[in-house]
Enzyme design. Structure first.
Site, PDB file in Angstrom:
ATOM      1  N   ASN A  26      34.684  39.832  37.796  1.00  0.00           N
ATOM      2  CA  ASN A  26      34.712  40.220  36.379  1.00  0.00           C
ATOM      3  C   ASN A  26      33.726  39.473  35.508  1.00  0.00           C
ATOM      4  OD1 ASN A  26      36.799  41.814  37.223  1.00  0.00           O
ATOM      5  ND2 ASN A  26      38.392  40.741  36.118  1.00  0.00           N
ATOM      6  N   LYS A  56      37.394  38.679  30.958  1.00  0.00           N
ATOM      7  CA  LYS A  56      36.979  39.798  30.113  1.00  0.00           C
ATOM      8  C   LYS A  56      36.643  39.352  28.693  1.00  0.00           C
ATOM      9  CE  LYS A  56      37.178  43.448  32.805  1.00  0.00           C
ATOM     10  NZ  LYS A  56      35.980  44.279  33.071  1.00  0.00           N
ATOM     11  N   THR A  88      43.858  35.111  34.159  1.00  0.00           N
ATOM     12  CA  THR A  88      42.487  35.015  34.662  1.00  0.00           C
ATOM     13  C   THR A  88      41.675  36.234  34.265  1.00  0.00           C
ATOM     14  OG1 THR A  88      43.373  33.814  36.570  1.00  0.00           O
ATOM     15  CG2 THR A  88      41.089  34.536  36.694  1.00  0.00           C
ATOM     16  N   TYR A  89      42.251  37.413  34.427  1.00  0.00           N
ATOM     17  CA  TYR A  89      41.569  38.647  34.064  1.00  0.00           C
ATOM     18  C   TYR A  89      41.198  38.650  32.586  1.00  0.00           C
ATOM     19  CZ  TYR A  89      41.032  43.677  33.112  1.00  0.00           C
ATOM     20  OH  TYR A  89      40.562  44.900  32.700  1.00  0.00           O
ATOM     21  N   GLY A  90      42.154  38.304  31.732  1.00  0.00           N
ATOM     22  CA  GLY A  90      41.905  38.293  30.296  1.00  0.00           C
ATOM     23  C   GLY A  90      40.843  37.289  29.901  1.00  0.00           C
TER      24      GLY A  90
END
Length: 350
Positions: free
Chosen positions: A167, A215, A210-212
């Site tokens: 990401n 991003k 982690t994703y947030g």
């Protein structure tokens, strides 16, 4: 709730319709004020008309294009007469075959296996895309990984590393390689779109820490590149003199009914907000592809869930009382006859 939605809708109509004169002359609204407001919201939420889009056949690269919204982007680009390379960590041969079955054996759709977190793999993708498309006008960084919906301390070290590599690093290296390719295309302005997701506006993302976090960094990256490309880097001779030009943008598909959204979700989440605000990959692609094609200014934030569209979705659900045809009243995915679904309720696109 209806009064709140009505007030918001009236405010949106005043803010978006009057200044922009989006309602065609001679428009006749229905007798009900609710119907009239709904009509206006539909007008301002609509994507650009085809007549306003640039003419010609363009080349597009879509990462993570073997499924979900990436596949839908490719489908929509092809439908509009453009050429597409899709890549994925898994072999996209079945996706390519499905699109050729739909548009003909000679349809200009090509597939590449690519790990966007691996520099050598990305450079191979760029070289192959240039060879197959001739000119790359659009590069869409769509590939993403969320690691599943879990408390942060239950996420493995390996999963954290993988999410950040795909990401964040993946978007960085894909953007760099795409920029190099586009700047070398004489007389062509290329466009790179970096896809953002949950947390992009600064809110917390419990279950997706982690994703947030990964991003959240992408808009800053895009803004920095826009400034560099406009020559705002003090002390450096930048941007360099080059045959072509490149503009970098942010792309926000919102909530899409894919594995990324539905995996580990709960009935409560599926009822709201998913059942109200989420859309199918096809709906998102039909809205965003013309918006991408219409983009000319650097640093554009291209999004599906604009304020008018968000208001329209609330209006349809709470004022018009329209129920979702994807999620039932108990928060279950409605599985339609003749369609294939995985265990998380995600519908197969081919």
């Amino acid at each position: 709730m209806q009064r709140l939605i009505l007030a918001l809708a009236l405010q949106a109509c005043a803010a978006y319709v009057a200044p922009q004169s989006r309602a065609p002359r001679g428009t006749i609204l229905r007798d009900s004020p609710f119907d009239g407001i709904g009509d206006l919201l539909e007008q301002v939420a609509a994507p650009p008309e085809d007549s306003s889009l640039p003419s010609g056949s363009f080349g597009a690269v879509v990462t993570g294009g073997a499924a979900g919204v990436g596949y839908a982007y490719a489908d929509e680009f092809l439908r509009r007469g453009h050429k597409v390379v899709i890549c994925d960590i898994r072999d996209p041969a079945d996706a390519v075959r499905a699109l050729k079955d739909k548009y003909g054996a000679d349809a200009p759709i090509f597939g590449e296996v690519c790990d966007v977190s691996d520099t050598a793999s990305v450079r191979k993708l760029a070289a192959s895309s240039k060879e197959k498309l001739g000119t790359v006008h659009y590069w869409i960084n769509n590939a993403a990984l969320n690691g599943g919906r879990k408390p942060f301390l239950e996420v493995s070290d390996e999963a954290i590393e993988a999410v950040v590599k795909v990401n964040m690093f993946g978007v960085l290296i894909c953007t760099k390689v795409a920029m190099e390719l586009m700047l070398d295309q004489s007389g062509v302005t290329g466009h790179v779109f970096n896809t953002v997701g949950s947390g992009v506006r600064g809110g917390g993302t419990p279950g997706y820490v982690t994703y947030g976090a990964a991003k959240r960094g992408l808009p800053q990256m895009t803004d920095s590149l826009v400034a560099e490309l406009e020559g705002k880097t003090q002390g450096y001779n930048w941007p360099p003199s080059s045959p072509g030009q490149v503009k970098v943008h942010t792309l926000s598909p919102g909530m899409v009914f894919t594995d990324l959204l539905l995996k580990d979700s709960t009935p409560e989440l599926r009822k709201f907000p998913f059942g109200v605000l989420a859309a199918t990959p096809e709906e998102v692609a039909q809205d965003l592809v013309p918006k991408m094609l219409a983009t000319t200014e650097a640093g554009t934030f291209v999004e599906y869930l604009t304020k008018p569209r968000t208001l329209l979705k609330f209006f349809n659900r709470f004022v018009r009382q329209q129920k979702s045809d994807i999620i039932d009243d108990d928060g279950n995915v409605i599985q339609k006859s003749g369609e294939k679904y995985n265990e998380d309720g995600v519908r197969a696109l081919y």
